[in-house]
Enzyme design. Structure first.
Site, mmCIF file in Angstrom:
data_model
loop_
_atom_site.group_PDB
_atom_site.id
_atom_site.type_symbol
_atom_site.label_atom_id
_atom_site.label_comp_id
_atom_site.label_asym_id
_atom_site.label_seq_id
_atom_site.Cartn_x
_atom_site.Cartn_y
_atom_site.Cartn_z
ATOM 1 N N CYS A 18 0.814 -1.228 0.000
ATOM 2 C CA CYS A 18 0.000 0.000 0.000
ATOM 3 C C CYS A 18 0.851 1.285 0.000
ATOM 4 O O CYS A 18 1.628 1.534 0.922
ATOM 5 C CB CYS A 18 -0.932 0.005 1.199
ATOM 6 S SG CYS A 18 -1.958 1.496 1.248
ATOM 7 N N LYS A 45 -9.862 -9.763 5.364
ATOM 8 C CA LYS A 45 -9.633 -8.842 6.484
ATOM 9 C C LYS A 45 -10.006 -9.479 7.820
ATOM 10 O O LYS A 45 -11.127 -9.993 7.960
ATOM 11 C CB LYS A 45 -10.458 -7.564 6.271
ATOM 12 C CG LYS A 45 -10.039 -6.783 5.039
ATOM 13 C CD LYS A 45 -10.967 -5.611 4.767
ATOM 14 C CE LYS A 45 -10.624 -4.946 3.447
ATOM 15 N NZ LYS A 45 -11.610 -3.974 2.992
ATOM 16 N N VAL A 58 -6.342 0.335 5.025
ATOM 17 C CA VAL A 58 -5.098 0.731 5.676
ATOM 18 C C VAL A 58 -4.637 2.014 4.990
ATOM 19 O O VAL A 58 -5.031 2.254 3.838
ATOM 20 C CB VAL A 58 -4.016 -0.374 5.541
ATOM 21 C CG1 VAL A 58 -4.403 -1.588 6.346
ATOM 22 C CG2 VAL A 58 -3.741 -0.738 4.081
HETATM 23 N N1 LIG Z 1 -7.790 7.569 1.287
HETATM 24 C C1 LIG Z 1 -7.146 6.459 1.934
HETATM 25 C C2 LIG Z 1 -6.797 5.411 0.897
HETATM 26 C C3 LIG Z 1 -6.231 4.156 1.538
HETATM 27 C C4 LIG Z 1 -6.398 2.948 0.630
HETATM 28 O O1 LIG Z 1 -6.952 3.037 -0.471
HETATM 29 N N2 LIG Z 1 -5.943 1.796 1.130
HETATM 30 C C5 LIG Z 1 -6.110 0.566 0.371
HETATM 31 C C6 LIG Z 1 -4.793 -0.187 0.224
HETATM 32 S S1 LIG Z 1 -3.589 0.770 -0.616
HETATM 33 C C7 LIG Z 1 -7.037 -0.360 1.151
HETATM 34 O O2 LIG Z 1 -6.914 -0.471 2.337
HETATM 35 N N3 LIG Z 1 -7.934 -1.032 0.447
HETATM 36 C C8 LIG Z 1 -8.770 -2.028 1.034
HETATM 37 C C9 LIG Z 1 -10.178 -1.936 0.545
HETATM 38 O O3 LIG Z 1 -10.541 -0.922 -0.078
HETATM 39 O O4 LIG Z 1 -10.930 -2.866 0.817
HETATM 40 C C10 LIG Z 1 -5.896 6.949 2.669
HETATM 41 O O5 LIG Z 1 -5.309 7.937 2.218
HETATM 42 O O6 LIG Z 1 -5.540 6.366 3.708
#
Ligand SMILES: N[C@@H](CCC(=O)N[C@@H](CS)C(=O)NCC(=O)O)C(=O)O
Length: 244
Positions: A18, A45, A58
């Protein structure tokens, strides 16, 4: 008045690929703050994670204080929290400059979304549309750098949060470049120079594990996308390119 949390134990709830996690890890490293990192399998998760992550994403920053715990979500908020609570500021002191940095951090998040669309594009037309969109975003960045540039980092001599955000962005291109020449950063010498400087920054390199290139390559290859098709064809043509 800002509270100090230097005695608190910080845990960064993470995922190995990530880029939003990486920006927080880079900020913590640049500030010299000790923290624990816990990786989560986002494809399955765990219940404890679902319970504390309002958006199911995350990074999370678990902050233990006075026998209790707060969980902070959203990477931009985590970065701002660390600015307000830890030494070694990465934001500029000037209010207008700080606003400009926050805006380019936001732009970095828009680039990450565009990168996601690029590697997920289902067919050739969508793939070229997304690579063109990315190219235009980096052209914008090039113009911004040429208007103000004076040093190796976004703001000259001082490493800032904007650098922490773009280090993980450029890391994608190390893998994209192994797959093909997509020309996205072509004709952008200042962006390329910035990318080069970031690739040598210790905090940027240590924000991922040594097997990151192999993991990202496998992740991209497993997608049903135009890019994954290129990777599969490349592996047939050159068997040594099966994994990066
Ligand atoms: N806007 C969020 C974006 C975070 C994000 O997109 N994280 C992704 C991994 S890079 C995630 O956890 N995705 C899991 C999901 O959407 O189920 C931030 O800046 O923290």
């Amino acid at each position: 008045m800002t509270a100090k949390f230097t005695l608190a134990k910080l845990t960064l709830v993470s995922h190995r690929l990530c880029p939003y996690v990486q920006r927080a890890a880079i900020s913590l490293a640049e500030k010299g703050v000790a923290f624990e990192r816990v990786d989560v399998d986002l494809s399955s998760k765990p219940d404890w994670f679902k319970a504390i992550s309002p958006l199911g994403k995350v990074p999370l920053l678990r902050v233990r204080r006075d026998g209790g715990e707060e969980v902070i979500f959203e990477s931009a908020v985590i970065l701002e929290f660390l600015e307000e609570t830890e030494a070694n500021p990465l934001h500029p002191a000037d209010t207008l400059e700080r606003a400009r940095h926050r805006a380019w951090i936001e732009f970095g998040s828009a680039i990450l979304n565009a990168i996601g669309r690029f590697y997920s594009a289902a067919d050739e037309a969508a793939f070229f549309k997304e690579s063109q969109a990315l190219s235009e975003m980096f052209a914008r960045l090039e113009a911004e750098l040429s208007a103000r540039r004076s040093g190796p980092w976004f703001a000259g001599e001082r490493f800032s949060l904007v650098d922490a955000v773009y280090g993980p962005i450029f890391r994608y291109f190390d893998i994209f470049d192994r797959i093909g020449d997509f020309g996205i950063l072509d004709g952008k010498p200042l962006v390329q120079a910035w990318r080069g400087a970031l690739s040598e920054r210790r905090s940027v390199n240590e924000a991922v594990s040594p097997d990151y290139p192999r993991r990202l390559h496998a992740f991209l290859r497993a997608k049903s996308s135009y890019l994954s098709e290129i990777i599969r064809l490349q592996a047939i043509a050159t068997p040594q390119a099966r994994s990066a």
